[in-house]
Write an enzyme that holds these catalytic residues in place. Structure first.
Site, PDB file in Angstrom:
ATOM      1  N   GLY A  81      49.085  39.885  44.812  1.00 15.41           N
ATOM      2  CA  GLY A  81      47.978  39.119  45.408  1.00 15.41           C
ATOM      3  C   GLY A  81      48.006  37.672  44.945  1.00 15.41           C
ATOM      4  O   GLY A  81      46.965  37.017  44.831  1.00 15.41           O
ATOM      5  N   THR A 137      48.701  34.870  46.140  1.00 18.86           N
ATOM      6  CA  THR A 137      48.236  33.734  46.950  1.00 18.86           C
ATOM      7  C   THR A 137      46.756  33.903  47.318  1.00 18.86           C
ATOM      8  O   THR A 137      46.194  33.090  48.038  1.00 18.86           O
ATOM      9  CB  THR A 137      49.051  33.636  48.265  1.00 18.86           C
ATOM     10  N   GLY A 138      46.148  34.964  46.822  1.00 14.87           N
ATOM     11  CA  GLY A 138      44.766  35.279  47.215  1.00 14.87           C
ATOM     12  C   GLY A 138      43.731  34.466  46.459  1.00 14.87           C
ATOM     13  O   GLY A 138      44.040  33.661  45.572  1.00 14.87           O
ATOM     14  N   ARG A 140      43.862  32.250  42.912  1.00 15.91           N
ATOM     15  CA  ARG A 140      43.623  30.793  42.907  1.00 15.91           C
ATOM     16  C   ARG A 140      42.443  30.397  42.029  1.00 15.91           C
ATOM     17  O   ARG A 140      42.497  29.425  41.296  1.00 15.91           O
ATOM     18  CB  ARG A 140      43.305  30.314  44.313  1.00 15.91           C
ATOM     19  N   ARG A 152      52.154  38.765  50.590  1.00 16.91           N
ATOM     20  CA  ARG A 152      52.804  38.996  51.874  1.00 16.91           C
ATOM     21  C   ARG A 152      53.480  37.739  52.444  1.00 16.91           C
ATOM     22  O   ARG A 152      54.565  37.820  53.002  1.00 16.91           O
ATOM     23  CB  ARG A 152      51.729  39.474  52.853  1.00 16.91           C
ATOM     24  N   ASP A 177      56.164  42.926  51.566  1.00 19.74           N
ATOM     25  CA  ASP A 177      55.253  43.735  52.364  1.00 19.74           C
ATOM     26  C   ASP A 177      55.136  45.068  51.624  1.00 19.74           C
ATOM     27  O   ASP A 177      56.038  45.908  51.686  1.00 19.74           O
ATOM     28  CB  ASP A 177      55.842  43.935  53.773  1.00 19.74           C
ATOM     29  N   HIS A 199      35.879  42.816  34.859  1.00 17.46           N
ATOM     30  CA  HIS A 199      35.928  41.472  34.260  1.00 17.46           C
ATOM     31  C   HIS A 199      34.721  41.182  33.374  1.00 17.46           C
ATOM     32  O   HIS A 199      34.769  40.299  32.532  1.00 17.46           O
ATOM     33  CB  HIS A 199      36.157  40.388  35.324  1.00 17.46           C
ATOM     34  N   LYS A 226      33.938  38.958  29.227  1.00 16.82           N
ATOM     35  CA  LYS A 226      32.976  37.884  28.952  1.00 16.82           C
ATOM     36  C   LYS A 226      32.648  37.878  27.460  1.00 16.82           C
ATOM     37  O   LYS A 226      32.382  38.918  26.866  1.00 16.82           O
ATOM     38  CB  LYS A 226      31.696  38.092  29.772  1.00 16.82           C
ATOM     39  N   HIS A 234      30.227  46.912  36.535  1.00 14.38           N
ATOM     40  CA  HIS A 234      29.745  45.961  35.525  1.00 14.38           C
ATOM     41  C   HIS A 234      28.464  46.423  34.827  1.00 14.38           C
ATOM     42  O   HIS A 234      28.349  46.383  33.610  1.00 14.38           O
ATOM     43  CB  HIS A 234      29.485  44.592  36.153  1.00 14.38           C
TER      44      HIS A 234
HETATM   45  C1  BG6 Z   1      32.375  40.985  41.387  1.00  9.70           C
HETATM   46  C2  BG6 Z   1      31.626  41.338  42.638  1.00  9.70           C
HETATM   47  O1  BG6 Z   1      32.908  42.146  40.793  1.00  9.70           O
HETATM   48  O2  BG6 Z   1      31.491  40.353  40.475  1.00  9.70           O
HETATM   49  C3  BG6 Z   1      31.002  40.108  43.255  1.00  9.70           C
HETATM   50  O3  BG6 Z   1      32.517  41.947  43.564  1.00  9.70           O
HETATM   51  C4  BG6 Z   1      30.161  39.382  42.243  1.00  9.70           C
HETATM   52  O4  BG6 Z   1      30.229  40.461  44.384  1.00  9.70           O
HETATM   53  C5  BG6 Z   1      30.929  39.144  40.952  1.00  9.70           C
HETATM   54  O5  BG6 Z   1      29.758  38.146  42.798  1.00  9.70           O
HETATM   55  C6  BG6 Z   1      30.030  38.581  39.878  1.00  9.70           C
HETATM   56  O6  BG6 Z   1      30.782  38.170  38.781  1.00  9.70           O
HETATM   57  P1  BG6 Z   1      30.252  37.024  37.802  1.00  9.70           P
HETATM   58  O7  BG6 Z   1      31.289  36.969  36.729  1.00  9.70           O
HETATM   59  O8  BG6 Z   1      30.159  35.777  38.629  1.00  9.70           O
HETATM   60  O9  BG6 Z   1      28.917  37.474  37.321  1.00  9.70           O
END
Ligand code: BG6
Length: 484
Positions: free
Chosen positions: A15, A17-18, A22, A49, A92, A177, A181, A239
């Site tokens: 991914g 170039t997604g 970026r 791709r 691909d 993610h 933090k 999250h």
């Molecule tokens: C992503 C969601 O996992 O987390 C998004 O798919 C959401 O919809 C984002 O905006 C929020 O992340 P953060 O780090 O900006 O709080």
């Protein structure tokens, strides 16, 4: 599995170039490069791709960095040298044919290869098979998986099975993610590096916990994905349940991947199935956010829909420590403010000795703010200065620990810097284990089944508000107000 592994000398970015690459991945890798945190020999191979030469990919990366790096992170020398690490191979992923050429581009993997896979769900299985067939899944290859990893327990199991057929769990790094933090990691420091909190971190002293992740943004060009997904699966399943697990878990024996994830999964498995009155769905209508008029969800989508853009839940962790303590969760798009925080509401002291002199008490509150600011704030009672001996006026005052001030001068890093570095170095502590993901889905699937059965519709709320009034009523019924 508990100790960090060998550092990889190659990173393969799917991914490439997604949008994620970026906005987040390339800037994060640049930052690691610029600060000398990745080995000099680390090569980054991008794949996607589109047909592109190495030079065109480097150029795309330069433009992405120009656009997304904060000005003070732009170091001309590092900006010049970073693209030298990059190369590109078009692929691909839906057919097996291209994987040999990819393997050829990647070249010798004896120095270790880390793969970052973010792809459309339907490409997961063919990609894993392609990697295996091209010899890109050997013992020194680890794989990072970005969401969405399925959209319910069954589909998540399918993906996990497909990956497990090729990679053992010790080499699978499931990304959430939020775990990258800084303040989320600080939650563990607060709980387990201080004597102060842990003795009172239980139902005897805590009345309830609130977790808010509110956003001001709307669909951000992801209408198709979002409408299929909704707030519950987009934000709560991953999250917010991770935040809840870190808040509620028992002290692990060690700061390592097995000990921490063992404790988190126990919490996730102890989540009580929600009752019929314990969830609220909402969807934004026209309104104003930050003084600007914005359209409704359906206008953004250009279709009618019952997908929730807001959800509020009243959860319980069924174990000794948390018996009777509600965990209120709420998240939504187009809310009044962007804010992620955990609020721990303590109980009142058992007896107010100041009552006869007019002193009124409020229970202590601990606010752990993850973003946009990063702080820990403890609201404590203090006596207002004054000589009137008949009266003792008490007031709530904040004890503030501003992390950005206390650590001024240290670079604030985006979550993906931490996670990419851990992936390259092979440390799984901040990645989600399969049993956690499955426990998360199990609880979420039951909520969705309940919604389907009762036909719970999304209630309208004005963009720029704090969600539908039912979200407020959810806590008010218990005599609790959302922390605002
Ligand atoms: C992503 C969601 O996992 O987390 C998004 O798919 C959401 O919809 C984002 O905006 C929020 O992340 P953060 O780090 O900006 O709080």
């Amino acid at each position: 599995m508990t100790a960090p592994g060998e550092t990889s000398s190659k990173l393969l970015l799917f991914g490439a170039t997604g949008d994620l690459a970026r906005r987040m991945l390339l800037p994060s890798l640049y930052a690691l490069h610029s600060d000398g945190l990745v080995p000099d020999e680390l090569q980054i191979i991008g794949t996607a791709r589109s047909e592109m030469s190495d030079d065109e990919f480097r150029q795309m990366a330069r433009e992405a960095l120009e656009e997304h790096l904060p000005e003070d992170r732009k170091d001309p020398k590092a900006l010049e040298s970073f693209p030298e690490r990059l190369s590109y191979q078009a692929l691909d992923a839906s057919t097996i044919e291209g994987f040999d050429a990819l393997a050829e581009k990647v070249g010798d993997t004896s120095g270790g290869l880390s793969i970052f896979l973010s792809t459309a769900p339907f490409l997961f299985e063919p990609t894993i098979k392609g990697l295996e067939s091209a010899g890109l899944a050997g013992n020194n290859v680890r794989i990072g998986l970005e969401k969405p990893l399925g959209n319910d327990l069954a589909s998540s199991r399918e993906i996990n099975d497909a990956v497990a057929a090729v990679f053992p769990e010790e080499r699978i790094f499931r990304i959430d993610h939020y775990l990258g933090k800084e303040t989320v990691q600080n939650l563990m420091a607060l709980r387990f590096a201080n004597m102060l909190f842990e003795p009172v971190w239980n139902a005897a002293h805590i009345e309830h916990v609130q977790i808010t992740v509110s956003e001001t943004v709307g669909l951000e060009g992801r209408a198709g994905f979002y409408d299929e997904t909704g707030a519950l699966r987009d934000m709560v399943q991953n999250h917010m349940l991770q935040l809840l697990a870190l808040t509620a878990m028992e002290p692990p024996g060690d700061f390592d991947s097995t000990a921490i994830r063992d404790e988190k999964v126990k919490v996730l498995r102890a989540l009580r199935p929600l009752g019929p009155e314990e969830s609220v769905r909402g969807q934004y209508t026209d309104g104003a956010v930050g003084g600007e008029a914005v359209g409704s969800y359906e206008a953004d989508l250009d279709d009618s829909s019952d997908t929730e853009t807001f959800v509020a839940l009243r959860a319980h962790v069924d174990n000794w420590r948390w018996q009777g303590v509600p965990f209120y969760l709420r998240t939504g798009k187009r809310l009044a403010e962007r804010r992620s925080e955990i609020v721990v509401q303590f109980r009142c002291v058992p007896h107010n000795i100041f009552g006869k002199r007019g002193g009124q008490l409020q229970a202590n509150t601990l606010v752990i703010r993850l973003q946009p600011e990063e702080y820990v704030r403890l609201l404590v009672m203090a006596k207002e200065p004054g000589l009137d001996s008949e009266k003792v006026i008490l007031r709530e005052v904040p004890l503030d620990l501003s992390l950005s001030q206390a650590f001024a001068g240290t670079v604030r890093r985006i979550a993906y810097e931490r996670l990419l570095l851990d992936l390259i170095e092979g440390d799984q502590t901040l990645f989600v284990r399969r049993d956690e993901v499955e426990a998360q889905w199990q609880w979420i699937d039951a909520i969705r089944a309940g919604w389907a059965e009762s036909g719970l519709a999304a209630k309208p709320y004005s963009a720029g508000s704090w969600g539908p009034s039912a979200g407020i009523a959810l806590t008010e019924r218990d005599g609790v107000s959302w922390h605002e």
